[in-house]
Design a protein around this motif. Structure first.
Motif, short mmCIF file in Angstrom:
data_model
loop_
_atom_site.label_atom_id
_atom_site.label_comp_id
_atom_site.label_asym_id
_atom_site.label_seq_id
_atom_site.Cartn_x
_atom_site.Cartn_y
_atom_site.Cartn_z
N UNK A 1 0.72 -1.12 0.13
CA UNK A 1 -0.18 0.05 0.06
C UNK A 1 1.00 1.19 -0.09
N UNK A 2 1.76 1.22 0.70
CA UNK A 2 2.72 2.34 0.70
C UNK A 2 3.46 2.74 -0.36
N UNK A 3 3.80 1.55 -1.12
CA UNK A 3 4.49 1.71 -2.45
C UNK A 3 3.58 2.29 -3.42
N UNK A 4 2.25 1.88 -3.43
CA UNK A 4 1.29 2.46 -4.42
C UNK A 4 0.98 3.88 -4.24
N UNK A 5 0.73 4.20 -2.94
CA UNK A 5 0.69 5.78 -2.57
C UNK A 5 1.76 6.37 -2.93
N UNK A 6 2.95 5.94 -2.57
CA UNK A 6 4.13 6.69 -2.93
C UNK A 6 4.27 6.68 -4.42
N UNK A 7 4.18 5.96 -5.28
CA UNK A 7 4.33 5.96 -6.50
C UNK A 7 3.46 7.03 -7.18
N UNK A 8 2.04 6.94 -6.80
CA UNK A 8 0.91 7.84 -7.12
C UNK A 8 1.49 9.24 -7.04
N UNK B 1 3.37 5.68 -15.46
CA UNK B 1 4.73 5.18 -15.36
C UNK B 1 5.27 5.00 -13.99
N UNK B 2 5.00 5.89 -13.09
CA UNK B 2 5.22 5.85 -11.62
C UNK B 2 5.06 4.60 -10.78
N UNK B 3 3.58 4.13 -11.27
CA UNK B 3 2.77 3.06 -10.71
C UNK B 3 3.38 1.69 -11.13
N UNK B 4 4.49 1.81 -12.24
CA UNK B 4 5.09 0.59 -12.73
C UNK B 4 5.93 -0.06 -11.78
N UNK B 5 6.38 0.71 -10.56
CA UNK B 5 6.93 0.08 -9.42
C UNK B 5 8.13 -0.85 -9.98
#
Length: 201
Positions: free
Chosen positions: A74-81, A101-105
């Protein structure tokens, strides 16, 4: 680490060859798109097979490891967005494609080709940005882990299930490695859904 660096070099070389071929042959987009879709299907199917192989390890993980891994996801998705929104605003890039592009993680082999179906330049940005995320995780994880602890797993994104799992386990320990595996597996399942959904908003 040498093998990881060689893998990064092979990826960069393949990318450069693709650019050279595109510049030399100048194919029409309509001629390339069917092959691009086939490639994307193969990439997603391969990732699915890898996820299937990981289930046994995930099943043996404790409840705490699973819950922490999901929190990291969840933290990765929020941070990416959030990063995508900020970069789009600062650089004047297309909002939806930049967030996608950022959500490509870190999953550059999916994100770059997929975004190139909508914008060649954003495809390049999506590929390079996510490749850099993987490379920077390999290079910087030991130092960042010493600074902030197990939360540093988030920087690996989807790559924490495979490419960067080794460095995470080595420097943060096997339990944190399993948390990274949870994060990577879940993100790998979600990215082929989330990235197209964001582009089509």
């Amino acid at each position: 680490m040498r093998e990881e660096l060689r893998a990064a070099a092979r990826t960069a070389s393949a990318f450069a060859i693709g650019i050279a071929l595109g510049a030399a042959l100048r194919p029409r987009p309509d001629d390339v798109l069917p092959y691009a879709y086939i490639f994307l299907y193969i990439v997603v199917a391969t990732a699915g097979a890898y996820v299937g192989l990981s289930w046994r390890r995930l099943a043996s993980a404790g409840r705490r490891i699973l819950s922490v891994g999901l929190m990291f996801t969840a933290a990765a998705l929020v941070g990416d967005a959030a990063a995508g929104l900020a970069i789009a605003e600062l650089l004047g890039l297309p909002l939806r494609l930049t967030v996608a592009a950022a959500l490509g993680s870190g999953w550059y082999s999916f994100t770059g080709p997929f975004l190139s179906l909508f914008s060649p330049s954003m495809g390049v940005i999506g590929f390079v940005a996510n490749q850099l995320r993987e490379d920077l995780t390999l290079a910087l994880f030991p130092a960042i882990d010493r600074l902030i602890g197990e939360g540093s797993v988030v920087m690996g994104g989807a790559t924490s299930m495979d490419t960067t799992l080794g460095v995470i386990t080595r420097y943060a320990g096997p339990e944190t490695g399993l948390e990274g595996l949870v994060q990577g597996v879940v993100l790998t399942l979600l990215i082929p859904i989330i990235v197209p959904a964001v582009v089509r908003l």
